[in-house]
Design a protein around this motif. Structure first.
Motif, short mmCIF file in Angstrom:
data_model
loop_
_atom_site.label_atom_id
_atom_site.label_comp_id
_atom_site.label_asym_id
_atom_site.label_seq_id
_atom_site.Cartn_x
_atom_site.Cartn_y
_atom_site.Cartn_z
N ALA A 150 0.84 -1.20 0.00
CA ALA A 150 0.00 0.00 0.00
C ALA A 150 0.88 1.25 0.00
CB ALA A 150 -0.89 0.00 1.24
N PRO A 151 0.34 2.38 -0.46
CA PRO A 151 1.13 3.61 -0.42
C PRO A 151 1.37 4.04 1.03
CG PRO A 151 -1.12 4.06 -1.14
CD PRO A 151 -0.99 2.58 -1.02
N LEU A 152 2.48 4.72 1.25
CA LEU A 152 2.84 5.22 2.57
C LEU A 152 2.85 6.74 2.54
CD1 LEU A 152 4.06 4.70 5.46
CD2 LEU A 152 6.30 4.96 4.37
N ASP A 153 2.30 7.33 3.55
CA ASP A 153 2.39 8.78 3.74
C ASP A 153 2.64 9.02 5.21
OD1 ASP A 153 2.39 11.48 3.29
OD2 ASP A 153 0.36 11.57 2.49
N LEU A 198 9.95 20.69 6.27
CA LEU A 198 11.16 19.91 6.03
C LEU A 198 10.87 18.54 5.45
CD1 LEU A 198 14.25 19.64 6.38
CD2 LEU A 198 13.80 18.77 8.69
N TYR A 199 9.91 17.84 6.02
CA TYR A 199 9.66 16.45 5.62
C TYR A 199 8.86 16.33 4.33
CZ TYR A 199 11.07 15.42 10.47
OH TYR A 199 11.74 15.33 11.65
N THR A 200 8.06 17.33 4.00
CA THR A 200 7.29 17.27 2.76
C THR A 200 7.89 18.16 1.68
OG1 THR A 200 5.77 19.05 3.38
CG2 THR A 200 5.17 16.80 4.03
N GLN A 201 8.90 18.94 2.04
CA GLN A 201 9.57 19.87 1.14
C GLN A 201 8.60 20.75 0.38
OE1 GLN A 201 12.23 17.05 -0.70
NE2 GLN A 201 12.89 16.59 1.36
N THR A 227 15.98 10.17 5.98
CA THR A 227 16.55 8.95 5.43
C THR A 227 15.48 7.88 5.25
OG1 THR A 227 18.72 9.41 6.39
CG2 THR A 227 18.24 7.10 5.82
N LEU A 228 14.62 7.71 6.26
CA LEU A 228 13.55 6.73 6.16
C LEU A 228 12.54 7.09 5.06
CD1 LEU A 228 12.96 6.16 9.97
CD2 LEU A 228 13.84 4.47 8.34
N LEU A 229 12.19 8.36 4.97
CA LEU A 229 11.24 8.79 3.93
C LEU A 229 11.84 8.63 2.54
CD1 LEU A 229 9.65 11.95 5.58
CD2 LEU A 229 8.60 9.69 5.25
N ALA A 230 13.13 8.84 2.39
CA ALA A 230 13.79 8.70 1.09
C ALA A 230 13.80 7.25 0.63
CB ALA A 230 15.22 9.24 1.15
#
Length: 175
Positions: free
Chosen positions: A7-10, A75-78, A169-172
């Motif tokens: 599933a997609p992650l957000d 920062l996290y969603t740029q 790093t985890l989000l990337a």
């Protein structure tokens, strides 16, 4: 969870509104609104009553948490706007619930975006927190519902705080 379900992650960012003298005691929480800002704070009326505070007494805490939430969203969603409505099933995952205020704020934010029946999945939860969430929002899936619950951290071998670099790093790594 997203990988296991294909599933997609957000990420939905939420900040706890803690007691001024004991910040780990969650009296409320504030979630992002999906457009780079913050939704209205959610307060646990029972907890406020127990500690003898009102939402007005927490105005300084709310403003600090609102500013930190905005910093993290940027920062996290740029800068991406993530406002679109939710038209698919949503599973909200949390690492554990002591009071449940952050999860309730997150569930309210998801419902404001159109999620009709978000499911909360959490490995460990205090019995009172799961009862409050089930009464207000519906279904909670948990591995352990504990009657005696001091903190979420007691259930983990390592419960250190993540840095911004850790999160990025985890989000990337998410496809």
């Amino acid at each position: 969870v997203a990988r296991a379900l294909n599933a997609p992650l957000d990420v939905l960012m939420v900040r706890k509104i803690g007691h001024p003298a004991a910040p780990e005691l969650g009296l409320g929480a504030i979630a992002e609104d999906g457009a780079g800002g913050a939704a209205e704070p959610y307060f646990d009326a029972d907890m406020l009553s127990r500690v003898g505070l009102t939402p007005d007494d927490l105005a300084d805490v709310v403003e600090r948490e609102r500013a930190e939430l905005a910093r993290r969203v940027a920062l996290y969603t740029q800068g991406e706007s993530r406002r679109p409505g939710v038209s698919w099933p949503v599973i909200l995952v949390d690492d554990g619930l002591a009071t449940g205020v952050t999860a309730r704020a997150a569930l309210r934010a998801l419902q404001a975006r159109g999620a009709t029946r978000p499911l909360l999945a959490v490995p460990v939860v205090a019995e009172a927190a799961v009862e409050a969430i089930e009464k207000e929002n519906g279904e909670v899936v948990t591995l352990v519902t504990a009657r005696r619950f001091r903190s979420v951290g007691e259930w983990y071998a390592d419960f250190g705080q993540l840095t911004d670099a850790d999160v990025l790093t985890l989000l990337a790594a998410v496809p």
